[in-house]
Scaffold this motif. Structure first.
Motif, PDB file in Angstrom:
ATOM      1  N   VAL A 102       0.853  -1.258  -0.121  1.00 52.15           N
ATOM      2  CA  VAL A 102       0.064  -0.118   0.107  1.00 52.15           C
ATOM      3  C   VAL A 102       0.930   1.386  -0.040  1.00 52.15           C
ATOM      4  O   VAL A 102       0.610   2.223  -0.716  1.00 52.15           O
ATOM      5  CB  VAL A 102      -0.907   0.095   1.310  1.00 52.15           C
ATOM      6  N   ASN A 103       1.868   1.197   0.752  1.00 54.37           N
ATOM      7  CA  ASN A 103       2.843   2.425   0.841  1.00 54.37           C
ATOM      8  C   ASN A 103       4.267   1.818   0.105  1.00 54.37           C
ATOM      9  O   ASN A 103       5.122   1.474   0.874  1.00 54.37           O
ATOM     10  CB  ASN A 103       3.365   2.737   2.159  1.00 54.37           C
ATOM     11  N   PRO A 104       4.246   2.041  -1.145  1.00 49.26           N
ATOM     12  CA  PRO A 104       5.509   1.512  -1.795  1.00 49.26           C
ATOM     13  C   PRO A 104       6.871   2.545  -1.027  1.00 49.26           C
ATOM     14  O   PRO A 104       6.655   3.665  -0.925  1.00 49.26           O
ATOM     15  CB  PRO A 104       5.283   1.784  -3.062  1.00 49.26           C
ATOM     16  N   SER A 105       7.840   1.857  -1.221  1.00 50.44           N
ATOM     17  CA  SER A 105       8.938   2.726  -0.349  1.00 50.44           C
ATOM     18  C   SER A 105       9.258   3.873  -1.624  1.00 50.44           C
ATOM     19  O   SER A 105       9.387   3.581  -2.590  1.00 50.44           O
ATOM     20  CB  SER A 105      10.159   1.697  -0.390  1.00 50.44           C
ATOM     21  N   LEU A 106       9.740   4.870  -0.912  1.00 49.56           N
ATOM     22  CA  LEU A 106      10.183   5.944  -1.862  1.00 49.56           C
ATOM     23  C   LEU A 106      11.554   6.349  -1.770  1.00 49.56           C
ATOM     24  O   LEU A 106      12.178   6.140  -0.688  1.00 49.56           O
ATOM     25  CB  LEU A 106       9.410   7.325  -1.354  1.00 49.56           C
ATOM     26  N   HIS A 107      12.084   6.759  -2.702  1.00 50.21           N
ATOM     27  CA  HIS A 107      13.518   6.837  -3.000  1.00 50.21           C
ATOM     28  C   HIS A 107      14.124   8.651  -3.253  1.00 50.21           C
ATOM     29  O   HIS A 107      13.481   9.048  -4.225  1.00 50.21           O
ATOM     30  CB  HIS A 107      14.373   6.114  -3.928  1.00 50.21           C
ATOM     31  N   ILE A 108      14.381   9.108  -2.215  1.00 52.51           N
ATOM     32  CA  ILE A 108      14.543  10.652  -2.437  1.00 52.51           C
ATOM     33  C   ILE A 108      16.254  10.982  -2.543  1.00 52.51           C
ATOM     34  O   ILE A 108      16.711  10.395  -1.754  1.00 52.51           O
ATOM     35  CB  ILE A 108      14.136  11.408  -1.068  1.00 52.51           C
ATOM     36  N   LEU A 109      16.391  11.783  -3.410  1.00 52.83           N
ATOM     37  CA  LEU A 109      17.720  12.227  -3.629  1.00 52.83           C
ATOM     38  C   LEU A 109      17.882  13.609  -2.959  1.00 52.83           C
ATOM     39  O   LEU A 109      17.234  14.553  -3.275  1.00 52.83           O
ATOM     40  CB  LEU A 109      18.063  12.515  -4.972  1.00 52.83           C
ATOM     41  N   GLY A 110      18.824  13.722  -2.074  1.00 49.23           N
ATOM     42  CA  GLY A 110      19.225  14.993  -1.200  1.00 49.23           C
ATOM     43  C   GLY A 110      20.366  15.543  -1.864  1.00 49.23           C
ATOM     44  O   GLY A 110      21.534  15.070  -2.156  1.00 49.23           O
ATOM     45  N   ILE A 111      20.346  16.801  -2.209  1.00 46.30           N
ATOM     46  CA  ILE A 111      21.232  17.646  -2.724  1.00 46.30           C
ATOM     47  C   ILE A 111      21.607  18.931  -1.902  1.00 46.30           C
ATOM     48  O   ILE A 111      20.854  19.619  -1.482  1.00 46.30           O
ATOM     49  CB  ILE A 111      20.753  18.164  -4.255  1.00 46.30           C
ATOM     50  N   SER A 112      22.993  18.995  -1.436  1.00 39.47           N
ATOM     51  CA  SER A 112      23.272  19.923  -0.650  1.00 39.47           C
ATOM     52  C   SER A 112      24.117  20.915  -1.528  1.00 39.47           C
ATOM     53  O   SER A 112      24.987  20.647  -2.446  1.00 39.47           O
ATOM     54  CB  SER A 112      24.285  19.620   0.606  1.00 39.47           C
ATOM     55  N   GLY A 113      23.700  22.335  -1.362  1.00 36.20           N
ATOM     56  CA  GLY A 113      24.442  23.324  -1.888  1.00 36.20           C
ATOM     57  C   GLY A 113      25.892  24.047  -1.527  1.00 36.20           C
ATOM     58  O   GLY A 113      26.426  24.920  -1.804  1.00 36.20           O
ATOM     59  N   SER A 114      26.475  23.088  -0.551  1.00 33.17           N
ATOM     60  CA  SER A 114      27.555  23.387  -0.006  1.00 33.17           C
ATOM     61  C   SER A 114      28.614  22.058  -0.007  1.00 33.17           C
ATOM     62  O   SER A 114      28.061  21.115   0.326  1.00 33.17           O
ATOM     63  CB  SER A 114      27.448  23.650   1.667  1.00 33.17           C
ATOM     64  N   LEU A 115      29.812  22.457  -0.448  1.00 31.91           N
ATOM     65  CA  LEU A 115      30.901  21.579  -0.526  1.00 31.91           C
ATOM     66  C   LEU A 115      31.804  21.447   0.822  1.00 31.91           C
ATOM     67  O   LEU A 115      32.736  20.738   0.889  1.00 31.91           O
ATOM     68  CB  LEU A 115      31.633  21.790  -1.763  1.00 31.91           C
ATOM     69  N   ARG A 116      31.331  22.448   1.763  1.00 31.37           N
ATOM     70  CA  ARG A 116      32.363  22.649   2.996  1.00 31.37           C
ATOM     71  C   ARG A 116      32.148  21.324   3.832  1.00 31.37           C
ATOM     72  O   ARG A 116      30.973  20.724   3.986  1.00 31.37           O
ATOM     73  CB  ARG A 116      31.634  23.672   3.549  1.00 31.37           C
ATOM     74  N   ARG A 117      33.425  20.915   4.157  1.00 32.81           N
ATOM     75  CA  ARG A 117      33.352  19.818   5.222  1.00 32.81           C
ATOM     76  C   ARG A 117      32.435  20.439   6.587  1.00 32.81           C
ATOM     77  O   ARG A 117      32.979  21.546   6.881  1.00 32.81           O
ATOM     78  CB  ARG A 117      34.639  19.189   5.607  1.00 32.81           C
ATOM     79  N   GLY A 118      31.936  19.626   7.012  1.00 36.18           N
ATOM     80  CA  GLY A 118      31.085  20.020   8.285  1.00 36.18           C
ATOM     81  C   GLY A 118      29.834  21.320   7.781  1.00 36.18           C
ATOM     82  O   GLY A 118      29.185  21.851   8.637  1.00 36.18           O
ATOM     83  N   SER A 119      29.570  21.273   6.737  1.00 36.43           N
ATOM     84  CA  SER A 119      28.321  22.092   6.345  1.00 36.43           C
ATOM     85  C   SER A 119      27.203  21.628   6.974  1.00 36.43           C
ATOM     86  O   SER A 119      26.479  20.648   7.145  1.00 36.43           O
ATOM     87  CB  SER A 119      28.030  21.858   4.877  1.00 36.43           C
ATOM     88  N   PHE A 120      26.480  22.764   7.610  1.00 35.91           N
ATOM     89  CA  PHE A 120      25.276  22.697   8.209  1.00 35.91           C
ATOM     90  C   PHE A 120      24.289  22.179   7.475  1.00 35.91           C
ATOM     91  O   PHE A 120      23.504  21.376   7.628  1.00 35.91           O
ATOM     92  CB  PHE A 120      24.911  24.116   8.697  1.00 35.91           C
ATOM     93  N   ASN A 121      24.152  22.608   6.057  1.00 35.07           N
ATOM     94  CA  ASN A 121      23.462  22.230   4.971  1.00 35.07           C
ATOM     95  C   ASN A 121      23.378  20.594   4.741  1.00 35.07           C
ATOM     96  O   ASN A 121      22.566  19.695   4.823  1.00 35.07           O
ATOM     97  CB  ASN A 121      23.271  22.782   3.638  1.00 35.07           C
ATOM     98  N   SER A 122      24.619  20.155   4.624  1.00 36.69           N
ATOM     99  CA  SER A 122      24.717  18.736   4.394  1.00 36.69           C
ATOM    100  C   SER A 122      24.518  17.987   5.593  1.00 36.69           C
ATOM    101  O   SER A 122      23.855  16.921   5.727  1.00 36.69           O
ATOM    102  CB  SER A 122      26.265  18.310   4.031  1.00 36.69           C
ATOM    103  N   ASN A 123      24.878  18.465   6.869  1.00 34.22           N
ATOM    104  CA  ASN A 123      24.330  17.644   8.224  1.00 34.22           C
ATOM    105  C   ASN A 123      22.846  17.864   8.322  1.00 34.22           C
ATOM    106  O   ASN A 123      22.188  16.969   8.758  1.00 34.22           O
ATOM    107  CB  ASN A 123      25.094  18.409   9.181  1.00 34.22           C
ATOM    108  N   ALA A 124      22.400  18.896   7.904  1.00 33.84           N
ATOM    109  CA  ALA A 124      20.751  19.063   7.873  1.00 33.84           C
ATOM    110  C   ALA A 124      20.117  17.781   7.070  1.00 33.84           C
ATOM    111  O   ALA A 124      19.137  17.074   7.185  1.00 33.84           O
ATOM    112  CB  ALA A 124      20.034  20.118   7.651  1.00 33.84           C
ATOM    113  N   LEU A 125      20.938  17.490   5.745  1.00 33.55           N
ATOM    114  CA  LEU A 125      20.219  16.302   5.066  1.00 33.55           C
ATOM    115  C   LEU A 125      20.466  14.913   5.659  1.00 33.55           C
ATOM    116  O   LEU A 125      19.705  14.115   5.588  1.00 33.55           O
ATOM    117  CB  LEU A 125      21.033  16.404   3.783  1.00 33.55           C
ATOM    118  N   ARG A 126      21.412  15.011   6.433  1.00 32.95           N
ATOM    119  CA  ARG A 126      21.781  13.581   7.086  1.00 32.95           C
ATOM    120  C   ARG A 126      20.712  13.465   8.152  1.00 32.95           C
ATOM    121  O   ARG A 126      20.376  12.345   8.380  1.00 32.95           O
ATOM    122  CB  ARG A 126      23.276  13.735   7.599  1.00 32.95           C
ATOM    123  N   ALA A 127      20.458  14.701   8.871  1.00 29.43           N
ATOM    124  CA  ALA A 127      19.424  14.481   9.807  1.00 29.43           C
ATOM    125  C   ALA A 127      18.022  14.243   9.137  1.00 29.43           C
ATOM    126  O   ALA A 127      17.327  13.379   9.730  1.00 29.43           O
ATOM    127  CB  ALA A 127      19.410  15.896  10.401  1.00 29.43           C
TER     128      ALA A 127
END
Ligand SMILES: Cc1cc2nc3c(=O)[nH]c(=O)nc-3n(C[C@H](O)[C@H](O)[C@H](O)COP(=O)(O)O)c2cc1C
Length: 193
Positions: free
Chosen positions: A1-26
């Motif tokens: 009924v609820n087929p699995s969904l696959h989402i691609l996350g894209i962060s606009g920062s290349l910085r190690r420790g990027s808040f945006n990349s870390n928000a995607l990990r969250a």
């Protein structure tokens, strides 16, 4: 009924420790069991050059495939000089091309953004929504996840510790999943890659 969904996350920062990349990990951690989030890496995308459109760089071909294969896209954008960073715009430009082969066409999407400032990427996010009009991307409207004063919301290891922000991101991903399923039903397209 609820087929699995696959989402691609894209962060606009290349910085190690990027808040945006870390928000995607969250977001990846906070997604429901039926939703998987894979995070793209833009660090190997060269600067856009229309001369190379007839033979796209391999990294661009790979990103175009991943965008097209995803059921939905989740973009985490920093705000640079009141708009989206060049890194993100550059990746969007490549993957919207060549003319007639826009990989984003018809995709459901959601936006979040983290900034060290007090406005939390609002200006960048509305610019990204404008770009989505031309890409024919269908973003959800709510919640608007604008993570202001980001440095106070993540711990030293990059984990998002702010409970309210975690709730917003959990809701954002849940709403994106529901929206993606609605669009798939409306178009009678199977959720497959
Ligand atoms: C070139 C540049 C321009 C910036 N402009 C803005 C801005 O307009 N608004 C804002 O809130 N923060 C601005 N910042 C600060 C960013 O919010 C901060 O660097 C943030 O950590 C970037 O996201 P990231 O952690 O994912 O790399 C700017 C930073 C840089 C490097």
């Amino acid at each position: 009924v609820n087929p699995s969904l696959h989402i691609l996350g894209i962060s606009g920062s290349l910085r190690r420790g990027s808040f945006n990349s870390n928000a995607l990990r969250a977001a990846r951690e906070l997604a429901l069991d039926s939703v998987t989030i894979e995070i793209a890496d833009l660090s190997d995308i060269p600067l856009y050059n229309q001369d190379e459109e007839q033979q796209l760089p391999a990294s661009v071909v790979a990103l175009k495939r991943r965008i097209r294969a995803a059921d939905a896209i989740l973009v985490a954008t920093p705000e640079y000089n009141y708009t989206i960073p060049g890194v993100l715009k550059n990746a969007i430009d490549w993957t919207s091309r060549p003319y007639g082969d826009n990989s984003w066409d018809g995709k459901p999407a959601a936006i979040l953004g983290a900034s060290t400032g007090a406005i939390g990427t609002a200006r960048a996010q509305y610019d990204l929504r404008k770009i989505f009009v031309n890409l024919n991307v269908f973003p959800i409207n709510r919640p608007e996840v604008m993570i202001a004063n980001a440095a106070s919301r993540f711990d030293a290891a990059g984990k998002l510790t702010d409970e309210q922000t975690r709730d917003f991101i959990r809701q954002l991903v849940a709403n994106l999943a529901a929206w993606t399923r609605r669009l798939a039903l409306a178009s009678e397209q199977p959720l497959t890659r």
